[in-house]
Enzyme design. Structure first.
Site, mmCIF file in Angstrom:
data_model
loop_
_atom_site.group_PDB
_atom_site.id
_atom_site.type_symbol
_atom_site.label_atom_id
_atom_site.label_comp_id
_atom_site.label_asym_id
_atom_site.label_seq_id
_atom_site.Cartn_x
_atom_site.Cartn_y
_atom_site.Cartn_z
ATOM 1 N N ARG A 117 -3.384 -0.828 -4.839
ATOM 2 C CA ARG A 117 -2.537 -0.553 -3.677
ATOM 3 C C ARG A 117 -2.927 0.766 -2.992
ATOM 4 O O ARG A 117 -2.389 1.122 -1.951
ATOM 5 C CB ARG A 117 -1.064 -0.532 -4.078
ATOM 6 C CG ARG A 117 -0.617 0.714 -4.810
ATOM 7 C CD ARG A 117 0.754 0.539 -5.433
ATOM 8 N NE ARG A 117 1.761 0.222 -4.447
ATOM 9 C CZ ARG A 117 2.563 1.114 -3.882
ATOM 10 N NH1 ARG A 117 2.439 2.394 -4.192
ATOM 11 N NH2 ARG A 117 3.475 0.750 -3.022
ATOM 12 N N GLY A 129 33.629 14.433 1.903
ATOM 13 C CA GLY A 129 33.676 12.980 1.981
ATOM 14 C C GLY A 129 34.011 12.287 0.687
ATOM 15 O O GLY A 129 34.380 11.112 0.688
ATOM 16 N N GLY A 130 33.898 12.984 -0.435
ATOM 17 C CA GLY A 130 34.248 12.383 -1.717
ATOM 18 C C GLY A 130 35.572 12.913 -2.220
ATOM 19 O O GLY A 130 36.248 13.703 -1.556
ATOM 20 N N GLY A 188 14.186 -1.675 -4.129
ATOM 21 C CA GLY A 188 13.623 -1.810 -5.467
ATOM 22 C C GLY A 188 14.665 -1.568 -6.531
ATOM 23 O O GLY A 188 15.078 -2.478 -7.247
ATOM 24 N N ASP A 214 11.950 0.949 3.978
ATOM 25 C CA ASP A 214 11.619 0.774 2.565
ATOM 26 C C ASP A 214 11.740 2.110 1.835
ATOM 27 O O ASP A 214 10.882 2.973 1.950
ATOM 28 C CB ASP A 214 10.201 0.217 2.464
ATOM 29 C CG ASP A 214 9.698 0.121 1.026
ATOM 30 O OD1 ASP A 214 10.524 0.085 0.108
ATOM 31 O OD2 ASP A 214 8.464 0.070 0.844
ATOM 32 N N SER A 253 0.832 -1.191 0.000
ATOM 33 C CA SER A 253 0.000 0.000 0.000
ATOM 34 C C SER A 253 0.870 1.245 0.000
ATOM 35 O O SER A 253 1.991 1.238 0.501
ATOM 36 C CB SER A 253 -0.903 0.008 1.237
ATOM 37 O OG SER A 253 -1.620 1.221 1.329
ATOM 38 N N GLY A 303 14.616 5.302 0.076
ATOM 39 C CA GLY A 303 15.641 6.245 0.517
ATOM 40 C C GLY A 303 17.055 5.710 0.474
ATOM 41 O O GLY A 303 17.990 6.404 0.887
ATOM 42 N N CYS A 306 9.428 6.987 -6.959
ATOM 43 C CA CYS A 306 8.207 7.441 -6.292
ATOM 44 C C CYS A 306 8.106 8.966 -6.326
ATOM 45 O O CYS A 306 9.074 9.664 -6.009
ATOM 46 C CB CYS A 306 8.189 6.950 -4.840
ATOM 47 S SG CYS A 306 6.653 7.343 -3.962
ATOM 48 N N GLU A 351 5.251 1.035 -8.906
ATOM 49 C CA GLU A 351 3.920 0.441 -8.818
ATOM 50 C C GLU A 351 2.840 1.519 -8.832
ATOM 51 O O GLU A 351 1.664 1.217 -9.033
ATOM 52 C CB GLU A 351 3.804 -0.403 -7.552
ATOM 53 C CG GLU A 351 4.602 -1.688 -7.596
ATOM 54 C CD GLU A 351 4.142 -2.625 -8.710
ATOM 55 O OE1 GLU A 351 2.985 -3.068 -8.678
ATOM 56 O OE2 GLU A 351 4.950 -2.897 -9.617
#
Length: 504
Positions: free
Chosen positions: A419, A487-488, A382, A359, A263, A361, A320, A409
């Site tokens: 969903r 940091g890079g 995903g 789920d 959902s 990020g 998303c 989805e």
């Protein structure tokens, strides 16, 4: 007046782990990534656990049977997508459950009356040189022989007029194993008879599976395989809050081990009704996760409804656009931290531990470690899995580079209106996901192995050897935009070794 949270919602990229003391025992080979998949009472063991903290998303472009088997071999779980017919989803579950560890269902089957040209075409389609010859040419047919690429030379035969039955090794000359044989017994037969493959047949001579010599070493290479009591791979399935009364029984009959309600937002009466129906009809024997939520209120609602695990995240997936279209969601790091606090409080008050799944990020591998440190017990991915060859999406060429198709989805392509727990007609009024591409990355095994290695090494840097210890002892710092740049690689010209090797 509306309620305003005091702190801004943040993403994983805004945090870093601060090292802890690394002792002589803190080595990657001693790190355990085993983690609970479903709720359990204090002092008890969960009915289901993961051997690695990775699950694949309930998506058409991600979780098909092939990826489910590949991920289970590594110790994780796939949730087969529910945006398809009940019969189709049940067939996918059966396909995974019929693949015992070391026992492979036959996807290359041919009739004895087929031609050698047909053999070559089938080999090109499947990539497999060993084919089962069955009376009806299907995998459920009576086995009458085996044909391989070594049984004929393409340049020396009339491919269009030569029949399989004239070149195959007939059944009476085959060494076979009987259905019910153990993997150890099958491998003993293979080695004793110097075989490359062993067909497994039932009492009616129908082909059940193959055991391959090459899979013997592969099986040894996957000690973390996630198996049920019958040595079958564990697999999950996504369901919705609309046709669950028909879908759940069918998927259970197919062998599904665990469900999750797919959902866009889980703090709803429909999810509570779905869980209640499952509890009324199956008690606690059927395991079901719920979500997604982003705060303590949402967690407590699903915990009290009876969820076996709770999924965190709204709008953080790479495909998303819920936050853009509806203005709903929360930064994934903040959501994980807040829901974990509510979970820990619930555990303290009730003695029931409910695992959390973060789920969305996840952009970099180290974000997975941060999610675990913030309180998640496992993550759902995903885009990460959509890049691998085992995912059901297509490989395409985009501007000269190999890519894989990837769609949400909530996109029109998925047409997964079920969903969205908002009632109304069976259609989507607007999209909450996009249709895209991701770079093709090769096999799941190689990539997951690298990711897990990073997680284990990071945990050693923190001085911890388990996920539970990481959650208790991790030290975390918020970083500024300037320190993120620091940091890079910076203030240098990075060499392009590929260009130099071509010039050389």
């Amino acid at each position: 007046m509306a309620y305003f949270f005091k702190e801004p919602s943040r993403t994983f990229a805004e945090y870093l782990l601060v090292p802890g003391y690394t002792g002589p025992e803190d080595t990657p080979d001693k790190v355990s990534l085993k983690t609970p998949l479903v709720k359990f009472k204090k002092g008890e063991e969960p009915a289901l656990s993961l051997n690695i903290p990775l699950t694949s998303a309930v998506m058409q472009a991600v979780s098909g049977p092939e990826l489910a088997v590949a991920l289970a071999k590594e110790g994780g779980v796939s949730f087969i997508f529910g945006s398809q017919s009940i019969a189709s989803q049940a067939a996918m579950i059966r396909e995974v459950k019929s693949t015992k560890a070391g026992f492979v269902g036959s996807d290359s089957n041919i009739s004895p009356k087929a031609t050698l040209r047909d053999v070559i075409k089938l080999r090109q389609q499947t990539g497999h040189s060993t084919m089962a010859v069955t009376e009806n040419g299907q995998k459920d047919g009576k086995l009458v022989g085996i044909i391989t690429s070594r049984d004929f030379r393409e340049s020396r035969v009339d491919l269009d007029n030569s029949l399989v039955e004239d070149y195959m090794t007939p059944y009476e000359n085959l060494v076979v194993g009987k259905d019910g044989i153990t993997l150890s017994e099958a491998n003993d037969i293979i080695w004793d008879h110097k075989l490359n493959q062993l067909p497994i047949v039932d009492e009616n001579q129908q082909l059940v599976a193959f055991v391959f010599r090459k899979d013997y070493e592969q099986h040894k290479e996957h000690p973390q395989e996630l198996l049920d009591s019958q040595k079958r791979f564990i697999v999950g399935a996504g369901i919705n809050s609309r046709d669950y009364k028909e879908r759940v029984p069918a998927l259970l009959e197919a062998g599904c081990d665990i469900f999750v309600i797919d959902s866009s937002e889980g703090y709803s009466c429909w999810q509570a009704e779905t869980i209640k129906w499952i509890r009324d009809n199956y008690g606690d024997s059927v395991k079901i996760g719920a979500g997604n939520v982003v705060d303590g209120d949402g967690f407590r609602f699903l915990a009290e409804a009876g969820a076996d695990f709770v999924k965190i995240g709204i709008g953080g997936g790479s495909i998303c656009i819920t936050r853009e279209t509806k203005g709903i969601g929360r930064g994934q790091a903040t959501a994980t931290i807040e829901v974990a606090k509510a979970r820990d409080e619930y555990y303290k008050n009730t003695g029931v531990y409910i695992p959390l799944c973060s789920d969305g990020g996840i952009v970099q591998d180290y974000h997975m470690t941060l999610a675990l440190a913030f309180g998640a017990d496992f993550v759902m991915l995903g885009r990460y899995f959509a890049r691998f060859k085992e995912a059901p999406n297509k490989v395409v060429t985009v501007n000269g580079s190999y890519m894989k198709e990837y769609w949400g989805e909530g996109s029109a392509r998925a047409r997964n209106w079920q969903r969205y727990d908002v009632g109304g007609e069976g259609k989507m009024t607007f999209e909450e996901g996009v249709d895209s591409y991701v770079p093709y990355a090769g096999s799941l095994t190689d990539n997951v192995g690298l990711t897990l290695s990073k997680i284990r090494h990071t945990m050693c840097n923190c001085g911890v050897l388990s996920i539970a210890q990481l959650q208790k002892e991790a030290k975390v710092t918020l970083v500024s935009s300037v320190s993120i740049s620091e940091g890079g690689a910076h203030d240098v010209l990075v060499r392009d070794n590929n260009v130099e090797s071509r010039q050389g």
